[in-house]
Design an enzyme around this catalytic site. Structure first.
Site, PDB file in Angstrom:
ATOM      1  N   GLY A  31      -5.997  10.719  -5.544  1.00  0.00           N
ATOM      2  CA  GLY A  31      -6.619   9.415  -5.297  1.00  0.00           C
ATOM      3  C   GLY A  31      -5.708   8.466  -4.541  1.00  0.00           C
ATOM      4  O   GLY A  31      -5.935   7.260  -4.550  1.00  0.00           O
ATOM      5  N   LEU A  32      -4.683   8.997  -3.878  1.00  0.00           N
ATOM      6  CA  LEU A  32      -3.801   8.126  -3.081  1.00  0.00           C
ATOM      7  C   LEU A  32      -4.058   8.305  -1.590  1.00  0.00           C
ATOM      8  O   LEU A  32      -3.225   7.967  -0.747  1.00  0.00           O
ATOM      9  CB  LEU A  32      -2.327   8.409  -3.426  1.00  0.00           C
ATOM     10  CG  LEU A  32      -1.960   8.150  -4.891  1.00  0.00           C
ATOM     11  CD1 LEU A  32      -0.514   8.536  -5.172  1.00  0.00           C
ATOM     12  CD2 LEU A  32      -2.199   6.683  -5.271  1.00  0.00           C
TER      13      LEU A  32
ATOM     14  N   GLU B 282     -12.582  -2.367  -6.327  1.00  0.00           N
ATOM     15  CA  GLU B 282     -12.890  -0.936  -6.339  1.00  0.00           C
ATOM     16  C   GLU B 282     -14.390  -0.709  -6.229  1.00  0.00           C
ATOM     17  O   GLU B 282     -15.175  -1.398  -6.898  1.00  0.00           O
ATOM     18  CB  GLU B 282     -12.357  -0.337  -7.639  1.00  0.00           C
ATOM     19  CG  GLU B 282     -11.749   1.026  -7.494  1.00  0.00           C
ATOM     20  CD  GLU B 282     -10.491   1.052  -6.650  1.00  0.00           C
ATOM     21  OE1 GLU B 282     -10.602   1.374  -5.450  1.00  0.00           O
ATOM     22  OE2 GLU B 282      -9.407   0.783  -7.179  1.00  0.00           O
TER      23      GLU B 282
ATOM     24  N   ASP C 265     -16.102  -1.376  -1.145  1.00  0.00           N
ATOM     25  CA  ASP C 265     -16.070  -1.233   0.329  1.00  0.00           C
ATOM     26  C   ASP C 265     -17.410  -0.767   0.895  1.00  0.00           C
ATOM     27  O   ASP C 265     -17.896  -1.301   1.877  1.00  0.00           O
ATOM     28  CB  ASP C 265     -14.888  -0.366   0.816  1.00  0.00           C
ATOM     29  CG  ASP C 265     -14.893   1.066   0.331  1.00  0.00           C
ATOM     30  OD1 ASP C 265     -15.698   1.422  -0.563  1.00  0.00           O
ATOM     31  OD2 ASP C 265     -14.076   1.862   0.847  1.00  0.00           O
TER      32      ASP C 265
ATOM     33  N   ASP D 233      -9.745   3.323   2.898  1.00  0.00           N
ATOM     34  CA  ASP D 233      -8.548   4.177   2.936  1.00  0.00           C
ATOM     35  C   ASP D 233      -8.017   4.339   4.357  1.00  0.00           C
ATOM     36  O   ASP D 233      -6.814   4.230   4.611  1.00  0.00           O
ATOM     37  CB  ASP D 233      -8.862   5.555   2.339  1.00  0.00           C
ATOM     38  CG  ASP D 233      -9.462   5.444   0.950  1.00  0.00           C
ATOM     39  OD1 ASP D 233      -9.367   4.362   0.357  1.00  0.00           O
ATOM     40  OD2 ASP D 233     -10.041   6.439   0.472  1.00  0.00           O
TER      41      ASP D 233
HETATM   42  C1  GLA Z   1     -12.386   6.246  -2.502  1.00  0.00           C
HETATM   43  C2  GLA Z   1     -13.091   6.006  -1.178  1.00  0.00           C
HETATM   44  C3  GLA Z   1     -12.979   4.534  -0.760  1.00  0.00           C
HETATM   45  C4  GLA Z   1     -13.435   3.603  -1.900  1.00  0.00           C
HETATM   46  C5  GLA Z   1     -12.756   3.984  -3.207  1.00  0.00           C
HETATM   47  C6  GLA Z   1     -13.286   3.211  -4.376  1.00  0.00           C
HETATM   48  O1  GLA Z   1     -11.009   6.049  -2.362  1.00  0.00           O
HETATM   49  O2  GLA Z   1     -12.534   6.819  -0.180  1.00  0.00           O
HETATM   50  O3  GLA Z   1     -13.722   4.320   0.410  1.00  0.00           O
HETATM   51  O4  GLA Z   1     -14.815   3.604  -2.008  1.00  0.00           O
HETATM   52  O5  GLA Z   1     -12.900   5.371  -3.498  1.00  0.00           O
HETATM   53  O6  GLA Z   1     -12.956   1.870  -4.264  1.00  0.00           O
END
Ligand code: GLA
Length: 399
Positions: A127-128, A37, A40, A176
């Site tokens: 957050g999905l 987490e 990226d 994502d």
């Molecule tokens: C969000 C962002 C991703 C990543 C996550 C944390 O989902 O869109 O790019 O940075 O947070 O891991």
């Protein structure tokens, strides 16, 4: 329910709205990140899976240079002129589609006009990655509808990310959009966010374990807020570390051994942010290896360490997520649990043995209601496949 059963109501609604059938359809899934987490955008590793919740779009081209978009979920319509694309303030859901069209045009492509109907079952703002799924679905639709077949899946995922960065204004990484595009049935994907090389890892014990997502129903505000601040803090950390390691270009280049030598020279909170990223990166690699070896026990330990680090070092958890994760850690059939996604609310992800899922839900609900008087929601999913075209029957059944 087969795939067509899910598409037919959309075709019916499209005909009612636009007076003719759609000729094309696409779907793109939401995602859950198993581990890795906030790595990226530091060019590190992430380990997400696509989930069985998705965005679907059905569409037909029109000669007018505009997008006529209808959202079934919001029962709202928006018209976007392709010659003058601007973000909408009150119907912000449409920006994920308009932003993709805008990026395509900026990249020299020429998407035409179309009528589109959008539907989804990914909870919004949880957050999905409902937004990434919408961007990826729109990108795949435009590619197919307007013959832009020279754009690879990888480039299309990058373009969808740019739409989110430039048009929506969230400075997200690539995870994502990439997993929504590239996910694979019953597999998680270890993604190297620097090279975009990715490795599929089969989910172990098929039919015996599930991914259980628990929505805290605490909604986070990503845009312009804490998320972007964490990115800046990581950049600040990188600049400090460059003084000691001149060849590094991202936090991903700092290995745990290197970090231990210099940690004491970095002031808080930057030290804590860097520490999270550096060890989380290693956990993503170790986690993928553990799943590959069917070692759910070790994977669970890594998930726990990840949550603790997100809570104490990266400081993106909240009391509600901590409560859900603590309850999950206490359920015997739960192999591992942590917050997933950006944090600040949203969901937890747990790997749970199927025979314990009901007990798991009950335990989390009891604890959560007791402490916060909020009912959590659950999604039980297997790892799903990435974006794909929908079958649109040429003869539409009479409704
Ligand atoms: C969000 C962002 C991703 C990543 C996550 C944390 O989902 O869109 O790019 O940075 O947070 O891991």
């Amino acid at each position: 329910m087969n795939a067509l059963d899910k598409t037919l109501p959309l075709i019916k609604a499209f005909i009612e709205k636009f007076d003719r059938p759609p000729i094309m359809g696409v779907r793109a899934p939401g995602r859950v990140n198993l581990i890795g987490e906030h790595t990226d955008y530091n060019m590190g590793f992430v380990f997400p899976a696509a989930i069985e919740k998705e965005i679907r779009i059905v569409a037909s081209p029109i000669s007018a240079p505009e997008l006529r978009i209808y959202s079934m979920n919001f029962d709202e319509s928006v018209t976007v002129p392709l010659t003058d694309i601007r973000p909408s303030k009150d119907k912000s859901w449409s920006n994920y589609i308009a932003g993709v069209a805008d990026e395509l045009i900026k990249s020299g492509y020429n998407p035409g006009g179309c009528e589109m109907l959008v539907w989804g079952d990914i909870p919004i703002g949880s957050g999905l990655s409902s937004s990434a799924a919408m961007e990826v679905a729109a990108a795949c639709l435009f590619r197919r509808l307007f013959n832009l077949s020279d754009i690879s899946d990888r480039s299309l995922a990058l373009l969808a990310q740019k739409a989110e960065n430039n048009f929506v204004g969230v400075n997200c990484g690539i995870m994502d959009q990439f997993i929504s595009m590239m996910g694979w049935d019953n597999h998680a994907l270890l993604i190297d966010c620097r090279t975009l090389n990715a490795m599929l890892v089969p989910m172990p014990r098929r039919g015996e374990i599930s991914i259980v997502i628990c929505d805290s129903n605490i909604r986070r505000k990503l845009t312009g807020s804490e998320y972007n601040r964490r990115r800046l803090e990581c950049e600040e950390g990188l600049n400090l570390l460059k003084k000691q390691f001149p060849t590094i270009t991202a936090l991903r280049d700092v290995l745990p051994g290197m970090w231990e030598e210099v940690e004491h020279t970095i002031p808080d909170p930057i030290r804590k942010r860097c520490r999270h990223v550096i060890y989380e990166n290693q956990r993503a690699l170790d986690g993928a290896e553990a799943l590959e070896n069917n070692d759910l026990e070790f994977f669970g330990e890594l998930m726990k360490l990840s949550h603790i680090s997100l809570r104490d070092d990266f400081e993106v958890s909240c009391p509600e997520l901590d409560c859900l994760v603590r309850a999950a850690w206490g359920v015997e059939e739960c192999c591992g649990s942590r917050l997933t996604g950006a944090g600040f609310g949203g969901c937890t992800v747990s790997i749970v043995k199927n025979e314990g899922i009901e007990k798991f839900k009950k335990r989390l609900t009891e604890n959560y209601v007791k402490e916060f008087s909020i009912e959590p929601n659950f999604i039980v999913s297997q790892a799903a496949s990435g974006a794909s075209l929908l079958r649109i029957p040429s003869a539409i059944p009479a409704f």
